[in-house]
Design a protein around this motif. Structure first.
Motif, PDB file in Angstrom:
ATOM      1  N   ASP A  37       3.310  22.581 -10.158  1.00 44.84           N
ATOM      2  CA  ASP A  37       3.193  21.838  -8.911  1.00 44.84           C
ATOM      3  C   ASP A  37       2.349  20.581  -9.062  1.00 44.84           C
ATOM      4  OD1 ASP A  37       2.967  25.053  -7.521  1.00 44.84           O
ATOM      5  OD2 ASP A  37       4.647  23.684  -7.182  1.00 44.84           O
ATOM      6  N   GLY A  38       2.180  20.066 -10.305  1.00 40.26           N
ATOM      7  CA  GLY A  38       1.367  18.880 -10.535  1.00 40.26           C
ATOM      8  C   GLY A  38       2.201  17.608 -10.502  1.00 40.26           C
ATOM      9  N   TYR A  39       1.770  16.619  -9.746  1.00 38.54           N
ATOM     10  CA  TYR A  39       2.464  15.327  -9.647  1.00 38.54           C
ATOM     11  C   TYR A  39       1.449  14.286  -9.200  1.00 38.54           C
ATOM     12  CZ  TYR A  39       2.338  16.618  -4.722  1.00 38.54           C
ATOM     13  OH  TYR A  39       1.917  17.001  -3.492  1.00 38.54           O
ATOM     14  N   PHE A  40       1.860  12.994  -9.215  1.00 40.90           N
ATOM     15  CA  PHE A  40       1.016  11.885  -8.797  1.00 40.90           C
ATOM     16  C   PHE A  40       1.625  11.220  -7.572  1.00 40.90           C
ATOM     17  CE2 PHE A  40      -1.879  11.877 -12.319  1.00 40.90           C
ATOM     18  CZ  PHE A  40      -1.166  12.489 -13.349  1.00 40.90           C
ATOM     19  N   PHE A  41       0.779  10.667  -6.734  1.00 42.44           N
ATOM     20  CA  PHE A  41       1.226   9.983  -5.516  1.00 42.44           C
ATOM     21  C   PHE A  41       0.523   8.641  -5.407  1.00 42.44           C
ATOM     22  CE2 PHE A  41      -2.221  12.915  -4.376  1.00 42.44           C
ATOM     23  CZ  PHE A  41      -3.156  12.044  -3.845  1.00 42.44           C
ATOM     24  N   ILE A  42       1.125   7.755  -4.576  1.00 44.62           N
ATOM     25  CA  ILE A  42       0.578   6.407  -4.386  1.00 44.62           C
ATOM     26  C   ILE A  42       0.647   6.078  -2.891  1.00 44.62           C
ATOM     27  CG2 ILE A  42       0.755   3.959  -4.969  1.00 44.62           C
ATOM     28  CD1 ILE A  42       2.228   4.744  -7.494  1.00 44.62           C
ATOM     29  N   TYR A  43      -0.443   5.544  -2.351  1.00 46.18           N
ATOM     30  CA  TYR A  43      -0.488   4.996  -0.999  1.00 46.18           C
ATOM     31  C   TYR A  43      -1.027   3.574  -1.059  1.00 46.18           C
ATOM     32  CZ  TYR A  43       0.026   9.748   0.816  1.00 46.18           C
ATOM     33  OH  TYR A  43       0.494  10.997   1.110  1.00 46.18           O
ATOM     34  N   ASP A  44      -0.659   2.744  -0.068  1.00 46.39           N
ATOM     35  CA  ASP A  44      -1.307   1.438   0.026  1.00 46.39           C
ATOM     36  C   ASP A  44      -2.494   1.541   0.967  1.00 46.39           C
ATOM     37  OD1 ASP A  44       1.243  -0.045   2.217  1.00 46.39           O
ATOM     38  OD2 ASP A  44      -0.361   1.399   2.641  1.00 46.39           O
ATOM     39  N   GLN A  45      -3.182   0.430   1.170  1.00 49.53           N
ATOM     40  CA  GLN A  45      -4.414   0.451   1.956  1.00 49.53           C
ATOM     41  C   GLN A  45      -4.159   0.678   3.446  1.00 49.53           C
ATOM     42  OE1 GLN A  45      -7.634   0.340   0.948  1.00 49.53           O
ATOM     43  NE2 GLN A  45      -6.880   0.474  -1.172  1.00 49.53           N
ATOM     44  N   ASN A  46      -2.914   0.540   3.881  1.00 48.16           N
ATOM     45  CA  ASN A  46      -2.584   0.755   5.291  1.00 48.16           C
ATOM     46  C   ASN A  46      -2.072   2.179   5.556  1.00 48.16           C
ATOM     47  OD1 ASN A  46      -3.230  -1.923   6.037  1.00 48.16           O
ATOM     48  ND2 ASN A  46      -1.232  -2.615   5.253  1.00 48.16           N
ATOM     49  N   GLY A  47      -2.045   3.015   4.530  1.00 47.46           N
ATOM     50  CA  GLY A  47      -1.603   4.392   4.716  1.00 47.46           C
ATOM     51  C   GLY A  47      -0.115   4.589   4.539  1.00 47.46           C
ATOM     52  N   ARG A  48       0.606   3.602   4.037  1.00 52.98           N
ATOM     53  CA  ARG A  48       2.044   3.764   3.818  1.00 52.98           C
ATOM     54  C   ARG A  48       2.261   4.443   2.474  1.00 52.98           C
ATOM     55  NH1 ARG A  48       6.223   0.774   1.479  1.00 52.98           N
ATOM     56  NH2 ARG A  48       4.711  -0.803   0.833  1.00 52.98           N
ATOM     57  N   ASN A  49       3.104   5.443   2.445  1.00 46.26           N
ATOM     58  CA  ASN A  49       3.397   6.160   1.216  1.00 46.26           C
ATOM     59  C   ASN A  49       4.330   5.321   0.350  1.00 46.26           C
ATOM     60  OD1 ASN A  49       5.153   8.141  -0.482  1.00 46.26           O
ATOM     61  ND2 ASN A  49       3.338   9.322   0.117  1.00 46.26           N
ATOM     62  N   ILE A  50       3.884   5.074  -0.865  1.00 43.99           N
ATOM     63  CA  ILE A  50       4.670   4.268  -1.804  1.00 43.99           C
ATOM     64  C   ILE A  50       5.442   5.146  -2.771  1.00 43.99           C
ATOM     65  CG2 ILE A  50       4.497   2.535  -3.651  1.00 43.99           C
ATOM     66  CD1 ILE A  50       2.044   1.431  -2.232  1.00 43.99           C
ATOM     67  N   MET A  51       4.861   6.265  -3.180  1.00 46.73           N
ATOM     68  CA  MET A  51       5.555   7.134  -4.133  1.00 46.73           C
ATOM     69  C   MET A  51       5.111   8.578  -3.911  1.00 46.73           C
ATOM     70  SD  MET A  51       5.332   7.306  -8.290  1.00 46.73           S
ATOM     71  CE  MET A  51       3.896   8.356  -8.198  1.00 46.73           C
ATOM     72  N   HIS A  52       6.091   9.468  -3.884  1.00 45.79           N
ATOM     73  CA  HIS A  52       5.818  10.909  -3.800  1.00 45.79           C
ATOM     74  C   HIS A  52       6.996  11.632  -4.436  1.00 45.79           C
ATOM     75  CE1 HIS A  52       4.479  14.796  -2.458  1.00 45.79           C
ATOM     76  NE2 HIS A  52       3.436  14.268  -1.830  1.00 45.79           N
TER      77      HIS A  52
END
Length: 462
Positions: A92-107
């Protein structure tokens, strides 16, 4: 009684000592288990923290060559996203990315979230998860605890995340480890400790029980025969008390019938004779006759009441025709006195062999039926009453059931001035070795008395 005290004085200190040992062992084992659990939990969490930080550092190192180019265009960011999306660890290990406004960039595991504005998103505990991740990243990175859906089970589980930032790209990069594995490991430790403690307690309890039984058995063997003799004497005494009560009731019944009743009949005859000899004015004669007629009517009522009391004290039909006929006659009288005024229906049913009971047992069942019907008339407000008498091979059962309003059995039994009739029924049945059960609710009340066929309860053996 002295032997019982000796047994108690021998068993009590032994039991207290074993109880004290049990308490001390249990307390020490529980403290040791808590210390062991705390130490394992701290070591396990520390190893997970180091492991998670290492994963995020490796991920940032994997895209460091792209970030260090200084480019901020979409192409370079897409290439970095692809690299991070391909990086996985464990199940269940993965990486995620958000921008400074809280928008999900990668999941990678929840692609439906990509592009979503999640600034106000919160978990099941109300924690503003995305805001917390961004703030921790802006502080230089660190650990964050929150709840998130676990990909393998699709259920929400506690999660420990670690985030770091890429300021030029405005990214918050992170990953996390689900903590339910830690909870399972700790639960397994708790179960092992509990199992060891349980087995220890059972061993101590077995030793305590065995020791107490040995001491008690030694004492019981000394007075077993005397106890049997004492029980027989008590049973004999109880039967004599019941017999004495019934003999006194029979004597009182004869006195009422042969004395008071004849005397009242004589008064009635004298008054009727006086009615004929009245002399005087016609008006006085009419008034006197009316008065004497009224007095004669009242005396008739007294005679009826005397006969009723006499029958209630000791019904002759019980001796002449038996239990079934006596209870059936009792039901008939109840219909005449209480049933007509209340509009209640009373049904009597009888079957089986009823001739094998002793006189005292017959009397006990009759008294219980009498008391039960009296209670129904006074308190139940029932519309239907069923009295059943069943004779089986080993016992005779009497059941009185009504559909009245019922009562609180515990409250009645505890009240100092109520429940006397119920106590009398219980004592009568126990005196002849039977059992009485009472069941009452808003749907009605049921009284069941069961008396076994046993020669030791006969009056001839009393």
């Amino acid at each position: 009684m002295l032997r019982h005290k000796i047994i108690f004085l021998a068993v009590a200190p032994l039991s207290l000592a074993l109880a004290a040992i049990t308490v001390v062992v249990r307390q020490q084992a529980a403290e040791l288990g808590q210390q062991q659990r705390a130490a394992i939990e701290a070591a396990y969490v520390a190893s997970k923290n180091a492991e998670l930080k290492h994963y995020v550092d490796l991920a940032l190192h994997a895209i460091r060559h792209l970030y260090d180019t200084g480019r901020t265009d979409a192409a370079i960011k897409n290439e970095a996203q692809q690299i991070l999306a391909d990086l996985e660890f464990s199940g269940d290990g993965y990486f995620f990315i958000y921008d400074q406004n809280g928008r999900n960039i990668m999941h990678p595991r929840q692609p439906e979230l990509v592009g979503s504005e999640m600034w106000d998103w919160h978990d099941s505990n109300g924690t503003l998860t995305v805001q917390l991740l961004i703030n921790r990243s802006n502080q230089g990175g660190g650990f964050v605890h929150y709840n998130w859906q676990k990909p393998s089970s699709r259920s929400v589980a506690p999660k420990m995340g670690y985030v770091d930032g890429l300021p030029r790209w405005g990214w918050v990069v992170g990953s996390g480890l689900y903590l339910d594995d830690i909870e399972l490991a700790l639960a397994d430790i708790d179960q092992q400790v509990s199992g060891h403690l349980h087995r220890t307690m059972l061993l101590i309890a077995a030793i305590a029980v065995l020791s107490a039984l040995m001491v008690a058995l030694a004492g019981l063997l000394l007075n077993f025969s005397e106890q049997r003799a004492a029980d027989a004497k008590l049973r004999h005494l109880a039967q004599r008390v019941v017999r004495s009560q019934e003999e006194e009731r029979a004597r009182l019944s004869r006195d009422l019938h042969d004395g008071i009743s004849q005397w009242l009949v004589s008064i009635k005859l004298q008054i009727e004779a006086a009615l004929i000899r009245i002399k005087g004015s016609p008006e006085q004669a009419v008034a006197a006759r009316a008065t004497f007629h009224k007095t004669a009517s009242q005396i008739n009522d007294v005679l009826a009441e005397v006969r009723r009391i006499s029958h209630a004290l000791r019904p002759a039909i019980l001796d002449d025709l038996g239990l079934a006929a006596a209870i059936e006659h009792l039901c008939g009288e109840w219909r005449t006195t209480s049933g007509e005024s209340d509009g209640a229906e009373l049904v009597f049913e009888s079957e089986g062999d009823l001739a094998s009971l002793t006189d005292v047992a017959n009397t006990v069942l009759f008294r219980i039926a009498q008391e039960a019907l009296t209670n129904v008339a006074r308190h139940a407000q029932a519309s239907r009453i069923v009295v059943r008498l069943l004779g089986a091979k080993t016992f005779v059962m009497l059941q009185v059931e009504d559909d009245g309003r019922g009562f609180d059995l515990a409250q009645v039994c505890q009240h100092p001035r109520r429940g006397i009739g119920l106590s009398n029924m219980q004592e009568r049945v126990e005196a002849v070795g039977g059992q009485l059960s009472l069941d009452s609710s808003a749907a009605g009340t049921k009284v069941i008395a069961v008396i076994p066929h046993h020669p030791s309860y006969s009056l001839s053996h009393a």
